[in-house]
Design a protein around this motif. Structure first.
Motif, PDB file in Angstrom:
ATOM      1  N   MET A 160       0.845  -1.193   0.000  1.00 40.00           N
ATOM      2  CA  MET A 160       0.000   0.000   0.000  1.00 40.00           C
ATOM      3  C   MET A 160       0.883   1.246   0.000  1.00 40.00           C
ATOM      4  N   GLN A 161       0.301   2.388  -0.352  1.00 38.16           N
ATOM      5  CA  GLN A 161       1.035   3.643  -0.329  1.00 38.16           C
ATOM      6  C   GLN A 161       0.769   4.435   0.946  1.00 38.16           C
ATOM      7  N   ASP A 162      -0.284   4.087   1.676  1.00 38.11           N
ATOM      8  CA  ASP A 162      -0.639   4.820   2.876  1.00 38.11           C
ATOM      9  C   ASP A 162      -0.039   4.176   4.114  1.00 38.11           C
ATOM     10  N   TYR A 163      -0.116   4.913   5.220  1.00 40.21           N
ATOM     11  CA  TYR A 163       0.497   4.493   6.471  1.00 40.21           C
ATOM     12  C   TYR A 163      -0.562   4.263   7.544  1.00 40.21           C
ATOM     13  N   SER A 164      -0.155   3.572   8.583  1.00 40.67           N
ATOM     14  CA  SER A 164      -0.975   3.375   9.768  1.00 40.67           C
ATOM     15  C   SER A 164      -0.228   3.969  10.952  1.00 40.67           C
ATOM     16  N   LEU A 165      -0.976   4.598  11.844  1.00 38.80           N
ATOM     17  CA  LEU A 165      -0.399   5.183  13.049  1.00 38.80           C
ATOM     18  C   LEU A 165      -1.189   4.672  14.236  1.00 38.80           C
ATOM     19  N   SER A 166      -0.493   4.063  15.175  1.00 35.77           N
ATOM     20  CA  SER A 166      -1.148   3.490  16.343  1.00 35.77           C
ATOM     21  C   SER A 166      -0.518   4.064  17.607  1.00 35.77           C
ATOM     22  N   PHE A 167      -1.371   4.521  18.519  1.00 37.61           N
ATOM     23  CA  PHE A 167      -0.925   5.023  19.816  1.00 37.61           C
ATOM     24  C   PHE A 167      -1.308   3.994  20.872  1.00 37.61           C
ATOM     25  N   GLN A 168      -0.306   3.339  21.462  1.00 36.68           N
ATOM     26  CA  GLN A 168      -0.574   2.431  22.571  1.00 36.68           C
ATOM     27  C   GLN A 168      -0.783   3.295  23.808  1.00 36.68           C
ATOM     28  N   LEU A 169      -1.910   3.123  24.473  1.00 37.93           N
ATOM     29  CA  LEU A 169      -2.263   3.965  25.607  1.00 37.93           C
ATOM     30  C   LEU A 169      -1.776   3.378  26.922  1.00 37.93           C
ATOM     31  N   SER A 200       6.661  10.870   3.946  1.00 36.33           N
ATOM     32  CA  SER A 200       7.866  10.062   4.152  1.00 36.33           C
ATOM     33  C   SER A 200       7.602   8.996   5.201  1.00 36.33           C
ATOM     34  N   TYR A 201       8.332   7.901   5.101  1.00 33.91           N
ATOM     35  CA  TYR A 201       8.261   6.837   6.099  1.00 33.91           C
ATOM     36  C   TYR A 201       9.244   7.105   7.238  1.00 33.91           C
ATOM     37  N   ASN A 202      10.247   7.907   7.003  1.00 37.83           N
ATOM     38  CA  ASN A 202      11.268   8.183   8.008  1.00 37.83           C
ATOM     39  C   ASN A 202      10.785   9.248   8.988  1.00 37.83           C
ATOM     40  N   LEU A 203      10.815   8.921  10.280  1.00 35.60           N
ATOM     41  CA  LEU A 203      10.354   9.864  11.289  1.00 35.60           C
ATOM     42  C   LEU A 203      11.175  11.147  11.292  1.00 35.60           C
ATOM     43  N   LYS A 204      12.460  11.045  10.986  1.00 33.34           N
ATOM     44  CA  LYS A 204      13.296  12.260  10.977  1.00 33.34           C
ATOM     45  C   LYS A 204      12.813  13.242   9.914  1.00 33.34           C
ATOM     46  N   ASP A 205      12.231  12.748   8.835  1.00 31.80           N
ATOM     47  CA  ASP A 205      11.696  13.618   7.792  1.00 31.80           C
ATOM     48  C   ASP A 205      10.367  14.262   8.212  1.00 31.80           C
ATOM     49  N   LEU A 206       9.683  13.654   9.167  1.00 34.21           N
ATOM     50  CA  LEU A 206       8.383  14.153   9.609  1.00 34.21           C
ATOM     51  C   LEU A 206       8.483  15.055  10.841  1.00 34.21           C
TER      52      LEU A 206
END
Length: 90
Positions: A22-31, A54-60
């Motif tokens: 896929m081209q999209d991302y998933s973001l999950s917050f563990q509470l 971007s997939y790289n956190l440093k870019d975000l």
């Protein structure tokens, strides 16, 4: 049912992932676990279908992302409590 207080939600870790097909991302917050209605809840909030540059956190880091309403409607946010899936707006 007792009123749910949003201040109970504190994340302990966030995970950004991408399906290789896929081209999209998933973001999950563990509470962090919390008590609601005398029950210990251990849950997460997840969003799927995020179009990130971007997939790289440093870019975000420090990047402000603005999504239009159509994009937001496709994110499919979910918070599970007591085995019930609750939609979440990002």
């Amino acid at each position: 049912m007792n009123k749910f207080e949003k201040k109970l939600l504190n994340s302990r870790i966030a995970v950004l992932s991408k399906d290789k097909h896929m081209q999209d991302y998933s973001l999950s917050f563990q509470l962090c676990p919390f008590y609601h209605a005398q029950t210990l809840i251990d849950s997460s909030i997840s969003f799927e279908g995020l179009p990130l540059p971007s997939y790289n956190l440093k870019d975000l880091s420090g990047v402000k992302l603005i999504f239009d309403q159509d994009e937001c409607d496709q994110f499919n946010g979910c918070f599970t409590i007591n085995s019930i899936h609750n939609p979440v707006e990002l």
